[in-house]
Scaffold this motif. Structure first.
Motif, PDB file in Angstrom:
ATOM      1  N   SER A 111       0.778  -1.223  -0.028  1.00 45.34           N
ATOM      2  CA  SER A 111       0.080  -0.053  -0.176  1.00 45.34           C
ATOM      3  C   SER A 111       0.962   1.318  -0.057  1.00 45.34           C
ATOM      4  O   SER A 111       1.762   1.625   0.865  1.00 45.34           O
ATOM      5  CB  SER A 111      -0.844   0.085   1.266  1.00 45.34           C
ATOM      6  OG  SER A 111      -1.487   1.077   1.283  1.00 45.34           O
ATOM      7  N   LEU A 123      -2.301   0.330  -4.507  1.00 49.78           N
ATOM      8  CA  LEU A 123      -1.597  -0.709  -4.193  1.00 49.78           C
ATOM      9  C   LEU A 123      -0.319  -0.780  -5.477  1.00 49.78           C
ATOM     10  O   LEU A 123      -0.753  -0.829  -6.488  1.00 49.78           O
ATOM     11  CB  LEU A 123      -2.172  -2.108  -3.736  1.00 49.78           C
ATOM     12  CG  LEU A 123      -3.248  -2.125  -2.781  1.00 49.78           C
ATOM     13  CD1 LEU A 123      -3.879  -3.535  -2.949  1.00 49.78           C
ATOM     14  CD2 LEU A 123      -2.582  -1.721  -1.729  1.00 49.78           C
ATOM     15  N   LEU A 186      -5.510  -1.462   4.756  1.00 50.26           N
ATOM     16  CA  LEU A 186      -4.367  -1.475   3.965  1.00 50.26           C
ATOM     17  C   LEU A 186      -3.780   0.166   4.099  1.00 50.26           C
ATOM     18  O   LEU A 186      -3.552   0.711   3.112  1.00 50.26           O
ATOM     19  CB  LEU A 186      -4.702  -1.594   2.484  1.00 50.26           C
ATOM     20  CG  LEU A 186      -5.300  -3.075   2.275  1.00 50.26           C
ATOM     21  CD1 LEU A 186      -5.836  -3.238   0.928  1.00 50.26           C
ATOM     22  CD2 LEU A 186      -4.725  -4.234   2.808  1.00 50.26           C
ATOM     23  N   THR A 190       1.404  -0.888   4.207  1.00 55.33           N
ATOM     24  CA  THR A 190       1.018  -2.446   4.420  1.00 55.33           C
ATOM     25  C   THR A 190       1.546  -3.440   3.460  1.00 55.33           C
ATOM     26  O   THR A 190       0.966  -2.968   2.142  1.00 55.33           O
ATOM     27  CB  THR A 190      -0.354  -2.589   4.756  1.00 55.33           C
ATOM     28  OG1 THR A 190      -0.661  -1.557   5.966  1.00 55.33           O
ATOM     29  CG2 THR A 190      -0.972  -3.949   5.140  1.00 55.33           C
ATOM     30  N   VAL A 192       0.563  -6.803   0.881  1.00 46.46           N
ATOM     31  CA  VAL A 192      -0.624  -7.242   0.431  1.00 46.46           C
ATOM     32  C   VAL A 192      -0.084  -8.507  -0.463  1.00 46.46           C
ATOM     33  O   VAL A 192       0.389  -8.211  -1.355  1.00 46.46           O
ATOM     34  CB  VAL A 192      -1.451  -6.416  -0.117  1.00 46.46           C
ATOM     35  CG1 VAL A 192      -2.948  -6.952  -0.308  1.00 46.46           C
ATOM     36  CG2 VAL A 192      -1.743  -5.241   0.723  1.00 46.46           C
TER      37      VAL A 192
END
Lengths: 197, 280
Positions: A111, A123, A186, A190, A192
């Motif tokens: 993120s 993202l 998010l 972060t 992912v």
């Protein structure tokens, strides 16, 4: 880094790309700069609620330019790949639907910043060669949980809203919950991973 | 104690000092558009400055209380009536249990603030009782039938010192971060023009009508963080002043930033009225 004043109490730091912006923003949050807001975006970081802009300039000069430190394992987001734009994306990528799913689940995303709506994270991770254009005319309603692409960004809609991103699937994960201690699943920084639901 | 709303008027929301510090998650700050007026309302009742008040848009609010409570209306001067008796603006008034408080339409300005002793005590969301009208984070807007809890207070109001309200005047502006996207002299052009206030103005932004500001750079600006008071110029060249519920990021260049102390005036400008800028 170029710093532009934004009125008497804010500075906009231009750093050129989202990765540097995220790196600066994550560093700034832990550096105790005495600012109210640290807002990373695609090429910039906004520092708002700044009491002493000159002092902030001095502190920002001390940033080493280090890349964002990812300090934990990825958040897994299970996706049902049945979006209306899957075929379009497959066509752009010169593959089939299974190929799209393969590439999307194999990509490590992070993120970079939030915007557009509370908890809507941009993202990063897809290579620029897989960039896809937005819809010419945005849909009037994209459902909550829609997983979508625009340019080389991936995003998940935290609430139903109008939207022009290319929808490839959907998730049941709650991206945004104002009653949680961490309302945005998010938040910037972060990592992912998307997995098949 | 509970306030029972019979009629919310065109738009009534709960506002306290907002929820700054969450822009990086995409959350607007919210808070009263006319901060000095909201602060004055709390001071006149001896409330905590952070107590939540009601922000009325063009008046129209009607409510009752299940217990007696001190109330005060500040901001746009709307008529105040309690069970048919005319009461004063910017003056603590007693609303007895069961009496009906009616706020009429203001003779000038847009936003009035109703404070109650003890403050409006709805459940905070992310540390604030403010409703943001962009993403609708916070308590829901006030509707007919809304029951608004009121916090505890003691005895008669003991007003804090009440400074003179700020005087209106041209909005002072600082150069913005993207002034280089505009023709030389664009800031002077902004300051030399009387802009009309557009009908689509709201808590998100004050939309201005006037000769378009000319850009020298075309193309898209990468989305970037926005501040309160940013004068953003979309491709049509007509500026928008970002107010409390503005989106935390935006992709149009910011020509100027309004001096924070002058922003309260944007809360009180009616569509069709004019506004001027001058350099800070």
């Amino acid at each position: 880094m170029r710093l532009r004043p934004v009125g008497p109490h804010a500075l906009l730091a231009e750093v050129g790309d989202a990765r540097s912006a995220l790196g600066l923003a994550l560093w700034a949050r832990t550096a105790g700069l005495g600012v109210l807001e640290v807002v990373p975006a695609a090429e910039t970081v906004l520092f708002d609620g700044v009491d002493d802009p000159d002092r902030l300039r001095e502190r920002l000069a001390g940033w080493s330019g280090e890349p964002p430190a990812v300090s934990r394992g990825p958040v897994e987001v299970p996706v049902t790949y049945d979006g209306d734009d899957l075929d379009f994306v497959a066509d752009r990528w010169g593959t089939d639907v299974a190929g799209v799913v393969e590439r999307h689940t194999a990509t490590g995303f992070v993120s970079s910043f939030c915007g557009f709506a509370p908890g809507f994270a941009y993202l990063a991770g897809l290579d620029e060669q897989w960039a896809v254009p937005r819809l010419d005319t945005p849909r009037s309603r994209v459902p909550v949980g829609a997983v979508a692409l625009a340019g080389s960004w991936c995003g998940v809609y935290p609430t139903a809203s109008p939207g022009g991103w290319r929808v490839i699937g959907r998730t049941d994960v709650a991206l945004w919950d104002a009653t949680r201690a961490e309302p945005a699943l998010l938040a910037p920084g972060t990592p992912v991973r998307f997995v098949r639901a | 104690m509970t306030l029972h709303v019979r009629n919310p008027g065109p738009l009534t929301t709960v506002q306290d000092r907002g929820r700054p510090g969450l822009a990086h998650l995409g959350v607007p700050r919210a808070g009263p558009l006319d901060r000095p007026a909201a602060d004055l309302a709390n001071r006149l009742l001896g409330n905590d400055p952070a107590a939540a008040v009601l922000e009325l848009t063009l008046g129209g609010l009607e409510l009752t209380s299940d217990r007696g409570v001190w109330v005060v209306l500040t901001g746009a001067p709307a008529p105040v009536e309690i069970s048919g008796t005319v009461r004063r603006h910017a003056h603590a008034e007693w609303l007895a249990a069961g009496d009906v408080l009616r706020i009429g339409r203001p003779s000038s300005g847009v936003r009035s603030y109703l404070a109650v002793a003890g403050g409006v005590d709805v459940e905070p969301v992310l540390g604030s009782r403010s409703t943001d009208t962009l993403a609708w984070v916070g308590p829901p807007r006030v509707e007919a039938g809304s029951a608004l809890p009121v916090g505890d207070s003691e005895g008669r109001p003991a007003p804090h010192d009440t400074p003179r309200p700020p005087a209106p005047g041209p909005l002072r502006v600082h150069p913005g971060p993207r002034a280089d996207w505009f023709a030389a002299g664009a800031l002077d052009a902004l300051c030399a023009t009387a802009y009309g206030v557009g009908a689509a103005s709201n808590r998100i932004g004050l939309r201005l009508e006037g000769p378009p500001l000319e850009r020298v750079r075309t193309g898209e600006l990468a989305s970037e963080g926005m501040v309160l008071g940013a004068v953003q110029v979309p491709p049509d060249g007509r500026p928008v002043v970002f107010l409390a519920d503005h989106p935390p990021t935006g992709g149009y260049p910011v020509l100027a930033v309004v001096e924070p102390a002058d922003l309260w005036q944007c809360a009180q400008l009616r569509p069709g009225e004019t506004v001027r800028f001058r350099r800070a």
